[in-house]
Design an enzyme around this catalytic site. Structure first.
Site, short mmCIF file in Angstrom:
data_model
loop_
_atom_site.label_atom_id
_atom_site.label_comp_id
_atom_site.label_asym_id
_atom_site.label_seq_id
_atom_site.Cartn_x
_atom_site.Cartn_y
_atom_site.Cartn_z
N TRP A 1 1.37 4.06 1.46
CA TRP A 1 1.60 5.02 2.54
C TRP A 1 2.81 4.69 3.40
O TRP A 1 2.95 5.22 4.49
CB TRP A 1 0.36 5.09 3.43
N TYR B 1 0.86 -1.16 0.00
CA TYR B 1 0.00 0.00 0.00
C TYR B 1 0.90 1.21 0.00
O TYR B 1 2.02 1.17 0.52
CB TYR B 1 -0.94 -0.03 1.21
#
Length: 769
Positions: free
Chosen positions: A118, A116
């Site tokens: 982030w 992901y």
């Protein structure tokens, strides 16, 4: 600044998704201070000091005992087993051998590359780019995921109705326009500052609070539609319409109906700039199904009085209105509908393309929305080409692992879930993002091998077979860059790696060597050489524009570089409004599609050819009479650094805090500060309760991100003692069109927890031997 001995402390520049900052070590303690130009610094920076050397960090490579002794294969003991420490060379040899086995026996289609975006504000040590580059260059490809948990429904429906999703969110209405031009901001789901304080790649100036204050001082009316009063800041001075969660589409339909029957809709705009209005109008007026979508119809659905709805509609006419729809609304069943209906409402008012007016989808959802774009490109790591090409919608991972070979619908196609043998995860924690965590545990038990790079013992790491300790951002060099923030940051190393932690790049380079693909992955460059190479793209673009273009060494020494930005020109929708024939939208018709022949042609009842009110399958009832809003947390980014001081300080009795209305609490004998048990058919968790009138009665709010902490890991449905709401949320797609995440809303019951409080062990390392 000097320490107690008089020696100078050197603050070095760094960046995070929640803010640019500088940091230094004094007497073994990390000191952090925000960028001096930031008018509204983010307190999430204070999670760093305690997290840097926290016992929850992964100190050395670990292998799950059951996998080490019995070899690869499905195993229900994942998440319950102990770990065995191994030396780096030994574990890399072992993993290299397993990757070769998977590649030879199953090919790239046997691997799911989970990640992901982030993990780090640095663009080189961006874990998602690193893992995808490794699998593309050294493994031959992988099964990928598309879209995001945040915007899974919107990113699929928007291209059919408005055009480019990235342009809509990033090159449309800006905060500068709101401050100067908006008369009304009608915010469905609000624009919570806790969300806008975060931006992928870093953010040097948090401007949202100031823009709302300036707009209000000028006379702009902010109207918040949603169950949580806190979803607009005090500076907005917002009027609050507390509707029932998940009913925004019905409320919008009633607003448009009121405008149409009163002749207050902009028919000229609809005729010139849209297609499909007559089809939609038949539905709106009840000619298609016998039910007009008027305020009287909407009132019992939404919990908002018909008089309030009609008055609101009339207040919108003749003013510069900006309609915003939060990501939260489309993270629910039929999440495509409020996104589409928000565009129709804005089109009905005829405001799209005007400064400070129209449709600001997801404005305030992320810090780089509503800002000017940079005029030069940034330093992004090439991921290579995935020659395998298969993918799933990101929120369907448990479905994929539990149902290999099963068919499913997505974006007008009938697709088949692949059979995954190895999951490789770096830079993410699905035990935060995903729903129905007990089901996710079952899914991860099905694979042969689960590999995780992690800096700390998240629940995902605890379920892995091989855990490789990764450095934290403070322990490596990088370049912080966001496409819509003018400050590019030379991210200096602040501290030495924890224990035996290594950079993801170094781990993948060592594995690529074992797979015979080191040169393809590294291109012969060290990390510092990659930074210099990636920076050269920006340097060249600056030079071509006649802007100051320092070389890499000068940039690194200076610590940052301010980049030129593009003009605030309203993007494609301004150009479209000025001349729709010369500047058509990239939709099938070139216009705003109120009715989509394409979507209608897919034949999926869960997403018809125009926006519609589709009642949800899961509603409050006996056994689960309360709505639960599982929204983003205010004290951390997703689940990152949950063990940091800022996150920990906001908890009560060590547990996440749930908000509840005093009326609901009194009916259950619950007092402020009590520990409560939230439960439904999927699971249960504990939380500490905070009573507030700032939430609609019948609604409980519990933020996501508290690390999953099962009281008894041997239980199939253990109680999460820490307060993770995703043990309660439903793992189902938004519709057959987008298959997005529906984790924002579910239904629960709440009761006061009267037993002995179980200890919280979320941040304790697992057993080793």
């Amino acid at each position: 600044m000097s320490n107690e001995t008089g020696s100078k402390i050197e603050f070095r520049p760094h960046s995070s998704h929640w803010g640019v900052f500088s940091a230094a070590i004094r007497d073994g303690e990390l000191l952090v201070r925000p960028h001096p130009a930031d008018p509204d610094p983010n307190d999430l920076l204070q999670n760093f000091p305690a997290a840097l050397r926290h016992p929850a960090r992964v100190a050395q490579p670990m292998v799950r005992r059951g996998w080490l002794e019995r070899g690869p294969g499905p195993d229900s003991r994942r998440g319950r087993d102990e770990f065995v420490p191994m030396a780096w060379d030994a574990v890399l040899d072992l993993l290299g051998q397993e990757l070769r086995r998977i590649r030879e026996r199953y090919g790239p289609g046997g691997v799911f590359g989970g990640s992901y975006g982030w993990s780090s504000a640095g663009r080189f040590h961006h874990a998602q780019s690193q893992i995808h580059r490794f699998l593309n260059t050294a493994f031959g490809g992988y099964v990928a995921s598309v879209n995001s948990y945040s915007s899974g429904a919107a990113s699929v429906i928007v291209p059919y109705i408005l055009g480019n999703y990235e342009e809509l969110t990033k090159h449309n209405v800006t905060w500068e326009q709101v401050a100067a031009h908006s008369d009304v901001v009608l915010a469905f789901g609000g624009m919570a500052l806790k969300n806008a304080m975060v931006a992928g790649g870093g953010i040097s100036e948090h401007v949202e609070r100031g823009a709302m204050q300036a707009a209000r001082d000028r006379g702009c009316d902010f109207i918040l539609v949603g169950p949580l009063r806190s979803d607009l800041p005090e500076e907005a001075g917002a009027e609050w319409i507390a509707n029932i969660p998940g009913t925004d589409t019905a409320l919008m339909l009633a607003l448009v109906h009121t405008l149409v029957v009163a002749g207050l809709h902009d028919r000229e705009f609809l005729d010139r700039y849209t297609v499909g209005w007559p089809n939609f109008e038949r539905y709106l007026l009840g000619k298609a199904d016998g039910q007009p979508k008027d305020a009287d119809w909407a009132a019992p659905i939404t919990g908002v009085s018909a008089e309030t709805i009609r008055n609101l509609a009339r207040r919108l006419h003749g003013r510069r209105v900006l309609v915003t729809v939060a990501h939260a609304l489309q993270r629910a069943e039929h999440g495509e509908q409020p996104v589409w209906m928000g565009a129709v409402l804005a089109a009905t008012l005829g405001q799209i393309g005007l400064p400070g007016g129209g449709y600001g989808y997801a404005l305030g959802a992320i810090g780089y929305y509503g800002r000017r774009a940079n005029a030069v490109p940034g330093p992004t790591l090439p991921q290579g080409r995935n020659r395998h090409g298969n993918f799933i919608p990101v929120a369907r991972i448990a479905d994929m692992l539990l149902n290999p070979g099963a068919e499913y619908r997505y974006n007008g196609q009938t697709r088949t879930y692949p059979e995954i043998r190895l999951v490789y995860w770096a830079g993410g924690n699905p035990f935060h993002h995903h729903q129905d965590l007990n089901r996710l545990r079952q899914a991860f038990a099905r694979v042969d091998t689960l590999v995780v790079h992690e800096l700390a013992w998240t629940a995902t790491a605890r379920h892995a077979d091989i855990v490789l300790p990764a450095t934290m951002t403070l322990e490596r060099e990088d370049i912080g860059y966001s496409s819509h923030d003018p400050l590019m940051v030379a991210m200096h190393r602040i501290a030495e790696p924890y224990g035996e932690a290594r950079d993801d790049y170094d781990i993948f380079a060592a594995l690529a060597r074992r797979l015979g693909s080191e040169e393809a992955f590294t291109e012969g460059r060290s990390s510092r050489e990659w930074l210099r190479h990636l920076y050269a793209r920006t340097e060249q673009a600056l030079r071509e524009q006649g802007c100051p273009a320092p070389d890499f060494e000068a940039f690194w020494a200076a610590g940052s570089l301010r980049l030129p930005q593009a003009p605030d020109d309203g993007g494609p929708w301004r150009a479209f409004r000025e001349d729709p024939d010369a500047n058509p939208l990239p939709t099938p018709s070139g216009r705003i599609e109120i009715f989509s022949e394409t979507v209608a042609g897919f034949g999926d009842a869960s997403c018809p050819g125009h926006p519609a009110w589709l009642p949800p399958e899961e509603v409050p009832g006996p056994g689960a009479p309360l709505h639960l809003v599982a929204n983003q947390p205010a004290t951390r980014l997703h689940s990152q650094l949950d063990f940091g001081d800022h996150s920990s300080a906001a908890k009560r009795r060590g547990r996440e805090v749930a908000a509840m209305h005093p009326v609901d609490a009194a009916a259950r004998g619950i007092a402020d500060g009590d520990v409560i048990r939230l439960f439904n058919v999927r699971g249960a968790c504990l939380a500490t309760v905070r009573l507030t009138a700032g939430i609609r009665p019948g609604v409980v709010q519990l933020p996501t991100g508290a690390w999953y902490d099962p009281e008894d890991p041997q239980d199939d449905r253990p109680l999460c003692v820490h307060g993770n709401p995703n043990v309660l949320t439903r793992d189902a797609g938004t519709s057959a069109l987008a298959q997005g995440c529906t984790g924002q809303l579910t239904v629960v019951e709440a009761e006061r927890f009267a037993g002995n409080l179980p200890p919280i062990r979320a941040f304790e390392p697992p057993l080793t031997s």
